[in-house]
Every structure is written in structure tokens, then in C-alpha cells.
Design an enzyme around this catalytic site. Structure first.
Site, mmCIF file in Angstrom:
data_model
loop_
_atom_site.group_PDB
_atom_site.id
_atom_site.type_symbol
_atom_site.label_atom_id
_atom_site.label_comp_id
_atom_site.label_asym_id
_atom_site.label_seq_id
_atom_site.Cartn_x
_atom_site.Cartn_y
_atom_site.Cartn_z
ATOM 1 N N LYS A 181 0.872 -1.188 0.000
ATOM 2 C CA LYS A 181 0.000 0.000 0.000
ATOM 3 C C LYS A 181 0.900 1.227 0.000
ATOM 4 C CE LYS A 181 -2.122 2.974 1.994
ATOM 5 N NZ LYS A 181 -1.880 4.379 1.576
ATOM 6 N N GLU A 256 9.201 1.234 11.134
ATOM 7 C CA GLU A 256 10.303 2.182 10.894
ATOM 8 C C GLU A 256 9.707 3.573 10.899
ATOM 9 O OE1 GLU A 256 12.015 0.772 7.253
ATOM 10 O OE2 GLU A 256 12.932 -0.933 8.233
ATOM 11 N N CYS A 289 13.746 10.690 7.074
ATOM 12 C CA CYS A 289 13.548 10.232 8.454
ATOM 13 C C CYS A 289 14.848 10.282 9.251
ATOM 14 C CB CYS A 289 12.986 8.819 8.464
ATOM 15 S SG CYS A 289 14.047 7.643 7.608
ATOM 16 N N GLU A 384 9.488 15.956 15.380
ATOM 17 C CA GLU A 384 9.963 15.871 13.999
ATOM 18 C C GLU A 384 9.212 16.894 13.126
ATOM 19 O OE1 GLU A 384 8.699 12.425 11.673
ATOM 20 O OE2 GLU A 384 10.788 12.120 11.094
HETATM 21 P P1 NAD Z 1 2.083 8.450 7.563
HETATM 22 O O1 NAD Z 1 2.186 7.659 8.817
HETATM 23 O O2 NAD Z 1 1.120 9.566 7.514
HETATM 24 O O3 NAD Z 1 1.728 7.504 6.322
HETATM 25 C C1 NAD Z 1 2.516 6.399 5.965
HETATM 26 C C2 NAD Z 1 1.648 5.370 5.277
HETATM 27 O O4 NAD Z 1 0.682 4.886 6.204
HETATM 28 C C3 NAD Z 1 0.862 5.888 4.085
HETATM 29 O O5 NAD Z 1 0.856 4.907 3.073
HETATM 30 C C4 NAD Z 1 -0.538 6.056 4.647
HETATM 31 O O6 NAD Z 1 -1.549 5.955 3.686
HETATM 32 C C5 NAD Z 1 -0.590 4.889 5.600
HETATM 33 N N1 NAD Z 1 -1.619 4.989 6.640
HETATM 34 C C6 NAD Z 1 -2.162 6.105 7.182
HETATM 35 N N2 NAD Z 1 -3.095 5.763 8.113
HETATM 36 C C7 NAD Z 1 -3.131 4.410 8.161
HETATM 37 C C8 NAD Z 1 -3.865 3.462 8.917
HETATM 38 N N3 NAD Z 1 -4.756 3.835 9.822
HETATM 39 N N4 NAD Z 1 -3.639 2.151 8.700
HETATM 40 C C9 NAD Z 1 -2.719 1.744 7.806
HETATM 41 N N5 NAD Z 1 -1.994 2.599 7.045
HETATM 42 C C10 NAD Z 1 -2.190 3.920 7.228
HETATM 43 O O7 NAD Z 1 3.562 8.956 7.264
HETATM 44 P P2 NAD Z 1 4.048 9.894 6.073
HETATM 45 O O8 NAD Z 1 3.666 11.303 6.398
HETATM 46 O O9 NAD Z 1 3.633 9.318 4.778
HETATM 47 O O10 NAD Z 1 5.618 9.719 6.182
HETATM 48 C C11 NAD Z 1 6.433 10.517 6.938
HETATM 49 C C12 NAD Z 1 6.862 9.797 8.193
HETATM 50 O O11 NAD Z 1 7.550 8.592 7.844
HETATM 51 C C13 NAD Z 1 7.865 10.605 9.001
HETATM 52 O O12 NAD Z 1 7.564 10.483 10.359
HETATM 53 C C14 NAD Z 1 9.186 9.923 8.684
HETATM 54 O O13 NAD Z 1 10.179 10.106 9.649
HETATM 55 C C15 NAD Z 1 8.772 8.499 8.571
HETATM 56 N N6 NAD Z 1 9.775 7.731 7.815
HETATM 57 C C16 NAD Z 1 10.525 6.792 8.483
HETATM 58 C C17 NAD Z 1 11.507 6.078 7.813
HETATM 59 C C18 NAD Z 1 12.332 5.039 8.516
HETATM 60 O O14 NAD Z 1 12.933 4.227 7.840
HETATM 61 N N7 NAD Z 1 12.403 5.039 9.833
HETATM 62 C C19 NAD Z 1 11.724 6.309 6.457
HETATM 63 C C20 NAD Z 1 10.956 7.281 5.811
HETATM 64 C C21 NAD Z 1 9.973 7.974 6.501
#
Ligand code: NAD
Length: 487
Positions: A181, A256, A289, A384
Site C-alpha cells: 500500500k 520504521e 527520516c 519531527e
Molecule cells: P504516515 O504515517 O502519515 O503515512 C505512511 C503510510 O501509512 C501511508 O501509506 C498512509 O496511507 C498509511 N496509513 C495512514 N493511516 C493508516 C492506517 N490507519 N492504517 C494503515 N496505514 C495507514 O507517514 P508519512 O507522512 O507518509 O511519512 C512521513 C513519516 O515517515 C515521518 O515520520 C518519517 O520520519 C517516517 N519515515 C521513516 C523512515 C524510517 O525508515 N524510519 C523512512 C521514511 C519515513
């Protein structure tokens, strides 16, 4: 061209889901917009619980045959996917840049080659995966990594295909089937990956891609009783939601998450190197991240460091990410831009000083920002921002540096700039972080464990750790007794 295809930067992208080896439409769509100019890229199938269930059913149906496929054959198919990624590298690069606004030059030269490498690496690791048998009072212990079943992989928008394939490749290599997804702000390259995998001969149902808003389709995926693993990269609140949804079935999770990583600059460091490392944190418009967004500098060199940092940052070129000369592109979405500016304006209102930046620019851009005079317990130091915003604080000695570095709820990464090897060893030993870089940043080998401590994540992936997560590990103990002689 069908009504379900959109053309992005000259590349045809199917906007439907990919389920059981077929394209599947939804009753509704959502609009995918480019951060470069706000232009509409496509109307994307908006998945619901029904499509989630169909994708998991397809993954479940395809699982026994893929799990039983010999390792060498699975590895061959993964290499064929890597070949496809390399053949279509330019297409993937231009579509990804249009979709998430990250630099075309890094998509071309760093990210997409790495996507292919994700498949090759885990294909090769699979063929070598093993543990030496060992003996217990004459009994033989044999460890095996058994495929676990359908995996749900949920990924964010900041490095869409890179982060998706870092999960898809080991999950498939392990003999699992996958429902991917992608994020709703950047779904396009996942659709191209489905095409590439099919062309490479991956059997129908082994990789499925469903699109849509996490809030609408997420629960149906993560609470499904047939799902054996969930791997998620994204924000802490979403991870908390997924954890509770997965709890009903005790589905194992790999999380992650975000970070607030420090860059520690000691007075004995090569200051120009330290400045380069600090300025590098504006990469991808700060939407990384791992970014070391908290710069901690030893008091005695803070003034000189700041002077050189300002000089160096002034040379950054901000603009269209398709231009080879650009260093910083747009931020992903107007909502993200508002969030970034909210953090900065609240920090300034609380007494912070913007040494550079501190404001929105025309279009979807934010000026690279450095804030000083920030308190350790302030929001901008603790939370963050996920934009081009760095804070600078000073420390008096090593103990204070470590204390400040560890004083957030995160623990994803840390970077140490020092010219003293003994100090590097002492300090890195005390830092709470999944990865510590000494005098470097973003050197990531796929065989290394990757993940975060505290609120930065749960579990580690990479090399054998990926297989540990995506497999059911089994120990088979065989007695020397009880054999019948069939000779
Ligand atoms: P997000 O949590 O808003 O969304 C991530 C994914 O989760 C999207 O595909 C979204 O559609 C999905 N999602 C949202 N609600 C959901 C639910 N209830 N159930 C299942 N899936 C759901 O994050 P974002 O804004 O897309 O990404 C940014 C974040 O990701 C930042 O906090 C960043 O630090 C983190 N990040 C971490 C890493 C790592 O490797 N640690 C790498 C990249 C980004």
C-alpha cells in the site's frame, strides 16, 4: 490508452490497483497532484475494505506455490525484476520526481539504481541464507527460515519506491506474498513496479498493489486474520494505530518511524566536513527520516561553525527538482508546508532566532532554516518537523553532548563529527540510535541492521534481520536413534 491510464512525464501509468495479476478499478478515485507545480497527475483508484480483502485473498491463494518455489528460482525472478527496474530506470526516475518532488538527479543516479539493488541484494542473500547445524548430546539442530505467509507493506511518500522495494524484495525472497500500500501523495511508481514484476515473470497474486487513503483502507489490511506480517514505514501516530489494529491477531510488526536525530560537532572535528554534513541535512527538502536535524556544537567552535554553515548554505540552489543544478526541491504538499511553517513560527514566537530562512517561499517551497536560541524541551527540538528546518544548540563537554543527543523520545540515528577516534568510540557507545555515523552520513549497506529505538521504531530489517522478520524460523532437532535400516 484506457481511461485508467494517465501519462506522467511521457510515461503511461495505470491508475488501478493490481490484484491477483489483474488491474482492478474502484468505484471512487482520489486526485494525485505534483508538488512541483500543483498539476494533476492522475485520478487514482481509491481502495476500500473490499479491495483490501481481495488483495489479501489473492496473496493467500498465491502463497503455497510461491513458498514452494525453489530458492534459486525465486532469486532468478527477483533478478529479472531488477533487470526491469534498470531497463525502465529513466521512466521510474521522472515519474517519481513528478509525483513526490524529490530531485531527478538523485532518482537517476542514486535512488533507482538502489531500487534495483534491493532486489539483487536480497536475491543473493537468500541463496546464501543458512545457519550451521549444531549438536546437542548427539542430536542435530537444523535452523530453517520458513516463508511466513501474506505480508502487508505500508510505505510513506518521501522515498516511495526505494522504501517500498526495501520491504518488497526481502518479503518476496523469503517466499512470502505481498500486498503493498503506497502513500496516497505518491502512488505512481508502485503501479509501475507491478508492471515490471509481471513482465519479469512473478506469478499472479505474489505481489499485489492497493492504493488509497490509509484512513480508509488501512484497518482492513492490518486487522486481516490472513496477514502474517506487517511492515510499516511512516509516522508514530499511524504506527500506534496499526499496532492496535494488528493486536487482534497478534500479527508481527516491523515499524520504521520518525526521528529527531542529532549531529554532534566536537571542537576537534574537521570543521569543513562537519559543516558539509550539517548542510546535507537539507537534502530532499528535509523530508528524510534519518536527517540529523538537531545540530549540537561544542561552545568553543560554535561561532565559527555557524559562520561557515551560513556561507555554505547560501550556495544551495532551490528550485525545480527536474533541473540538474537544483539542490532543494519543493515540499510534498501544501498541508506539509503549513505544518513546517507552524513549527517554525511557534519556535520564533517562543524566542528562537532564525539565522537563515524561517519563512515560506513562492510555490511549494520552504526556505532552508537554521534556528538558534531554542530550549531543549521546546517543541521544535523535541518533535519531527520533516522539512528543511535545523536547530543549533551548544554544549560544554562530552557528557552534556551525549545528554542532549539522547534527550528526545526518538532514537533513529546519530552523527558524530570528531577528529578523536577514542572519543568517537566512547560517544557512539552511549548514543541511543539504530545507526551511528562517525564523520559521515547516509552510508547504508543493505546487510546492516536498520531501524530505530524508542519511538523511532520496533525491530530491525536488513540482511539476515530481514529474513528473521519475514520468516517463521524453525529449529529441527533430530535424534541419532530410531532409524530403520532400509538398506
Ligand atoms: P504516515 O504515517 O502519515 O503515512 C505512511 C503510510 O501509512 C501511508 O501509506 C498512509 O496511507 C498509511 N496509513 C495512514 N493511516 C493508516 C492506517 N490507519 N492504517 C494503515 N496505514 C495507514 O507517514 P508519512 O507522512 O507518509 O511519512 C512521513 C513519516 O515517515 C515521518 O515520520 C518519517 O520520519 C517516517 N519515515 C521513516 C523512515 C524510517 O525508515 N524510519 C523512512 C521514511 C519515513
Amino acid at each position: 490508452m484506457s481511461e485508467h491510464t494517465t501519462t506522467v512525464a511521457g510515461v503511461a501509468v495505470d491508475t488501478r490497483h493490481w490484484i491477483g495479476g489483474e488491474r482492478v478499478a474502484s468505484a471512487e478515485t482520489f486526485t494525485d497532484v505534483s508538488p512541483i507545480d500543483g498539476g494533476v497527475l492522475g485520478e487514482i483508484a481509491r481502495g476500500t475494505a473490499a479491495e483490501a480483502a481481495a488483495a489479501v485473498a489473492a496473496a493467500r491463494a498465491a502463497f503455497p506455490a510461491w513458498a514452494a518455489t525453489p530458492r534459486e528460482e525465486r532469486a532468478r525472478v527477483l533478478h529479472a525484476i531488477a533487470d526491469g527496474v534498470e531497463r525502465r530506470l529513466e521512466e521510474l526516475a521522472v515519474v517519481e520526481t513528478a509525483d513526490n518532488g524529490a530531485l531527478l538527479r538523485s532518482h537517476r543516479r542514486g535512488v533507482m539504481p538502489r531500487v534495483a539493488h534491493n532486489f539483487r541484494f536480497f536475491a543473493d542473500w537468500l541463496t546464501r541464507l543458512g545457519h550451521e547445524d549444531f549438536d546437542t548430546r548427539g542430536h542435530t539442530n537444523h535452523v530453517s527460515w520458513d516463508p511466513a505467509g501474506p505480508c502487508v507493506l505500508i510505505t510513506p511518500w518521501n522515498a516511495p519506491l526505494m522504501l517500498a522495494t526495501w520491504k518488497v524484495a526481502p518479503a518476496l525472497a523469503a517466499g512470502n506474498t505481498v500486498v503493498l500500500k503506497p502513500a496516497e501523495w505518491s502512488p505512481l511508481t508502485a503501479s509501475l513496479l507491478a508492471d515490471i514484476a509481471a513482465e519479469a515473470g512473478l506469478p499472479a497474486g505474489v505481489l499485489n498493489v492497493v492504493q488509497g487513503y490509509g484512513s480508509e483502507i488501512g484497518d482492513a489490511l492490518t486487522s486481516h486474520p490472513d496477514v502474517r506480517r506487517i511492515s510499516f514505514t511512516g509516522s508514530v501516530p499511524t504506527a500506534q494505530r496499526i499496532s492496535s489494529s494488528a493486536a487482534a491477531n497478534l500479527t508481527p510488526l516491523s515499524l520504521e518511524l520518525g526521528g529527531k536525530s542529532p549531529l554532534l560537532v566536537f571542537a576537534d572535528a574537521d570543521l569543513d566536513l562537519a559543516v558539509d554534513l550539517a548542510v546535507e541535512q537539507y537534502d530532499n527538502a528535509g523530508q528524510v527520516c534519518l536527517a540529523a536535524t538537531r545540530i549540537l556544537v561544542e561552545e568553543t567552535v560554535a561561532e565559527e561553525f555557524t559562520r561557515r554553515f551560513v556561507e555554505r548554505a547560501a550556495r544551495l540552489k532551490q528550485g525545480d527538482p527536474r533541473d540538474e543544478a537544483t539542490d532543494i526541491g519543493p515540499n510534498i504538499h501544501p498541508r506539509q508546508l503549513e505544518k513546517i511553517d507552524g513549527f517554525v513560527q511557534r519556535a520564533i514566537a517562543a524566542g528562537a532566532r532564525a539565522v537563515i530562512g524561517g519563512k515560506r517561499l513562492e510555490g511549494q517551497y520552504y526556505a532552508p532554516t537554521l534556528l538558534t536560541d531554542v530550549a531543549q524541551d521546546s517543541e521544535v527540538v523535541q518533535e519531527e518537523v520533516f522539512g528543511p528546518v535545523l536547530t543549533l544548540q551548544t554544549f560544554g563537554d562530552e557528557a552534556e553532548a551525549v545528554r542532549l543527543a539522547n534527550d528526545t523520545r526518538f532514537g533513529l540515528a546519530a552523527t558524530v563529527a570528531t577528529g578523536d577516534a577514542a572519543r568517537a568510540g566512547r560517544v557512539s557507545g552511549q548514543l541511543v540510535a539504530g545507526t551511528v555515523w562517525v564523520n559521515c552520513f547516509f552510508v547504508r549497506d543493505l546487510q546492516a541492521p536498520f531501524g530505530g529505538s524508542r519511538h523511532s521504531g520496533v525491530g530491525r530489517e536488513g540482511g539476515t534481520w530481514s529474513f528473521d522478520f519475514y520468516c517463521d524460523l524453525k529449529n529441527t532437532v533430530t535424534s541419532p536413534k530410531g532409524w530403520k535400516d532400509h538398506g
